[in-house]
Motif scaffolding. Structure first.
Motif, PDB file in Angstrom:
ATOM      1  N   VAL A   1      28.895  -6.850  58.031  1.00  0.00           N
ATOM      2  CA  VAL A   1      30.003  -7.879  58.658  1.00  0.00           C
ATOM      3  C   VAL A   1      29.520  -9.291  58.071  1.00  0.00           C
ATOM      4  CG1 VAL A   1      30.989  -8.992  60.547  1.00  0.00           C
ATOM      5  CG2 VAL A   1      30.857  -6.606  60.760  1.00  0.00           C
ATOM      6  N   ALA A   2      28.256  -9.454  58.137  1.00  0.00           N
ATOM      7  CA  ALA A   2      27.650 -10.808  57.653  1.00  0.00           C
ATOM      8  C   ALA A   2      28.059 -10.864  56.349  1.00  0.00           C
ATOM      9  CB  ALA A   2      26.339 -10.869  58.060  1.00  0.00           C
ATOM     10  N   ARG A   3      27.874  -9.937  55.411  1.00  0.00           N
ATOM     11  CA  ARG A   3      28.206  -9.761  53.962  1.00  0.00           C
ATOM     12  C   ARG A   3      29.443  -9.949  53.553  1.00  0.00           C
ATOM     13  NH1 ARG A   3      24.895  -5.453  54.182  1.00  0.00           N
ATOM     14  NH2 ARG A   3      26.744  -3.940  53.405  1.00  0.00           N
ATOM     15  N   GLN A   4      30.286  -9.644  54.478  1.00  0.00           N
ATOM     16  CA  GLN A   4      31.679  -9.377  54.160  1.00  0.00           C
ATOM     17  C   GLN A   4      32.542 -10.617  55.217  1.00  0.00           C
ATOM     18  OE1 GLN A   4      32.945  -7.731  51.925  1.00  0.00           O
ATOM     19  NE2 GLN A   4      31.264  -6.509  51.601  1.00  0.00           N
ATOM     20  N   LEU A   5      32.056 -11.502  55.643  1.00  0.00           N
ATOM     21  CA  LEU A   5      32.570 -12.596  56.458  1.00  0.00           C
ATOM     22  C   LEU A   5      33.693 -13.315  55.725  1.00  0.00           C
ATOM     23  CD1 LEU A   5      29.804 -14.136  58.487  1.00  0.00           C
ATOM     24  CD2 LEU A   5      31.672 -12.997  59.722  1.00  0.00           C
ATOM     25  N   HIS A   6      33.470 -13.481  54.249  1.00  0.00           N
ATOM     26  CA  HIS A   6      34.279 -14.217  53.462  1.00  0.00           C
ATOM     27  C   HIS A   6      35.661 -13.602  53.078  1.00  0.00           C
ATOM     28  CE1 HIS A   6      32.277 -11.462  50.817  1.00  0.00           C
ATOM     29  NE2 HIS A   6      33.215 -11.670  50.014  1.00  0.00           N
ATOM     30  N   THR A   7      35.797 -12.459  53.550  1.00  0.00           N
ATOM     31  CA  THR A   7      36.992 -11.751  53.215  1.00  0.00           C
ATOM     32  C   THR A   7      38.099 -11.806  54.247  1.00  0.00           C
ATOM     33  OG1 THR A   7      36.268  -9.567  54.441  1.00  0.00           O
ATOM     34  CG2 THR A   7      35.661  -9.799  52.124  1.00  0.00           C
ATOM     35  N   ALA A   8      37.567 -12.475  55.150  1.00  0.00           N
ATOM     36  CA  ALA A   8      38.546 -13.024  56.425  1.00  0.00           C
ATOM     37  C   ALA A   8      38.791 -14.206  56.253  1.00  0.00           C
ATOM     38  CB  ALA A   8      38.027 -12.417  58.056  1.00  0.00           C
ATOM     39  N   ALA A   9      39.974 -14.648  57.042  1.00  0.00           N
ATOM     40  CA  ALA A   9      40.479 -15.967  57.439  1.00  0.00           C
ATOM     41  C   ALA A   9      39.401 -16.614  58.188  1.00  0.00           C
ATOM     42  CB  ALA A   9      41.762 -15.953  57.680  1.00  0.00           C
ATOM     43  N   PRO A  10      38.826 -17.691  57.957  1.00  0.00           N
ATOM     44  CA  PRO A  10      37.933 -18.587  58.845  1.00  0.00           C
ATOM     45  C   PRO A  10      38.903 -18.958  59.911  1.00  0.00           C
ATOM     46  CG  PRO A  10      38.668 -20.043  56.992  1.00  0.00           C
ATOM     47  CD  PRO A  10      39.024 -18.572  56.506  1.00  0.00           C
ATOM     48  N   PRO A  11      38.260 -18.898  61.232  1.00  0.00           N
ATOM     49  CA  PRO A  11      38.863 -19.500  62.429  1.00  0.00           C
ATOM     50  C   PRO A  11      39.310 -20.703  62.442  1.00  0.00           C
ATOM     51  CG  PRO A  11      36.593 -19.112  62.661  1.00  0.00           C
ATOM     52  CD  PRO A  11      36.731 -18.710  61.659  1.00  0.00           C
ATOM     53  N   LYS A  12      40.389 -21.227  62.780  1.00  0.00           N
ATOM     54  CA  LYS A  12      41.249 -22.619  62.558  1.00  0.00           C
ATOM     55  C   LYS A  12      40.168 -23.446  63.477  1.00  0.00           C
ATOM     56  CE  LYS A  12      45.764 -21.256  61.746  1.00  0.00           C
ATOM     57  NZ  LYS A  12      47.224 -21.276  62.406  1.00  0.00           N
ATOM     58  N   GLN A  13      39.597 -23.055  64.552  1.00  0.00           N
ATOM     59  CA  GLN A  13      38.931 -23.992  65.428  1.00  0.00           C
ATOM     60  C   GLN A  13      37.519 -24.418  64.731  1.00  0.00           C
ATOM     61  OE1 GLN A  13      39.306 -20.903  66.250  1.00  0.00           O
ATOM     62  NE2 GLN A  13      37.909 -20.007  67.633  1.00  0.00           N
ATOM     63  N   GLY A  14      37.103 -23.705  63.558  1.00  0.00           N
ATOM     64  CA  GLY A  14      35.994 -24.202  62.889  1.00  0.00           C
ATOM     65  C   GLY A  14      36.130 -25.339  61.993  1.00  0.00           C
ATOM     66  N   GLY A  15      37.414 -25.658  61.826  1.00  0.00           N
ATOM     67  CA  GLY A  15      37.601 -26.824  61.007  1.00  0.00           C
ATOM     68  C   GLY A  15      37.178 -26.570  59.244  1.00  0.00           C
ATOM     69  N   SER A  16      36.870 -27.814  58.828  1.00  0.00           N
ATOM     70  CA  SER A  16      36.626 -27.877  57.454  1.00  0.00           C
ATOM     71  C   SER A  16      35.054 -27.322  57.163  1.00  0.00           C
ATOM     72  CB  SER A  16      36.546 -29.348  56.867  1.00  0.00           C
ATOM     73  OG  SER A  16      35.552 -29.901  57.539  1.00  0.00           O
ATOM     74  N   THR A  17      34.514 -27.577  58.413  1.00  0.00           N
ATOM     75  CA  THR A  17      32.828 -27.018  58.091  1.00  0.00           C
ATOM     76  C   THR A  17      32.757 -25.569  58.034  1.00  0.00           C
ATOM     77  OG1 THR A  17      32.084 -28.902  59.546  1.00  0.00           O
ATOM     78  CG2 THR A  17      30.723 -26.725  59.401  1.00  0.00           C
TER      79      THR A  17
END
Length: 243
Positions: free
Chosen positions: A75-91
């Motif tokens: 999962v860590a290797r593939q995190l970038h394939t999902a949409a980032p959570p909105k609450q995480g903001g630009s970071t």
């Protein structure tokens, strides 16, 4: 190919925990997490990652210590394939950009995430360390060519770690079958005899299966060349994880 559906919905803090554990590639205590990244992995975040089978947490003593599982590495290797959570903001969005380009670069270099982040045990001298115990040379001498040194032998434990790391990068899921030809390509710098011995030793592990391909007509010359002889059979495929 991995799809976003293969990556569970995670909070920014859970994502950060997976990323830190991946890049440290070792068991990390909450004290170390606080020092490295400014947070600890506790409460609901810890419970969810453990329940999802992504993190193994040792609670036998304090401070609690955490390490990625096989599924956690995937999962860590593939995190970038999902949409980032909105609450995480630009970071968090910026982190996903880094992870995406890291994945692309490692894939181009044919280096696994596990190998790239692997702890070597070597540490550099601290800044400002003048190393006063080191004796100064009495006289200047002309430089001489360094004598070649033999490569250190690869132990069975090191081979197993390399194989497991390569498998994590190649398998679509824990327990999925991977061709030994692909594993050997990932470990091209590993001595063939040492790798064969390591694979034979791993057969005794409960979570490891190495088998021949029943339909030999489907084997390519590459598959045949990559086979490992176990008993009186050539074996071509590897699986690590639940059957």
């Amino acid at each position: 190919m991995t799809s976003p559906a293969d990556v569970p919905h995670l909070t920014p803090n859970q994502i950060n925990a997976l990323v830190v554990l991946m890049v440290e590639a070792r068991r990390v205590t909450n004290v170390e997490l606080k020092e490295l990244a400014g947070f600890t992995l506790t409460g609901k975040d810890n419970t969810k990652l453990v329940d999802l089978g992504l993190v193994d947490t040792d609670k036998n003593h304090r401070p609690f210590a955490h390490e990625l599982t096989e599924e956690g590495w995937r999962v860590a290797r593939q995190l970038h394939t999902a949409a980032p959570p909105k609450q995480g903001g630009s970071t968090t969005r910026s982190l996903f950009v880094v992870l995406s380009n890291l994945h692309r670069s490692l894939d181009r270099l044919r280096v696994s995430h596990g190998d790239f982040f692997k702890q070597t045990g070597a540490t550099a001298p601290a800044a400002g360390d003048s190393r006063p115990d080191a004796p100064a040379p009495a006289t200047a001498t002309a430089p001489t060519a360094a004598a070649p040194t033999a490569a250190a032998p690869v132990s069975a434990a090191e081979v197993e770690a390399l194989v497991r790391s390569a498998y994590r990068d190649l398998a679509t899921a824990p327990g999925a079958w991977v061709g030994l030809a692909d594993v050997r390509d990932r470990l091209a710098d590993t001595d063939r005899a040492a790798l064969d011995a390591g694979l034979r030793a791993m057969v005794g592990r409960e979570d490891v299966r190495i088998i021949p391909v029943a339909n030999t007509k489907s084997l390519t010359a590459r598959d045949r060349a990559a086979a490992v002889r176990i008993g009186n059979e050539d074996n071509h495929a590897l699986a690590i994880g639940p059957a």
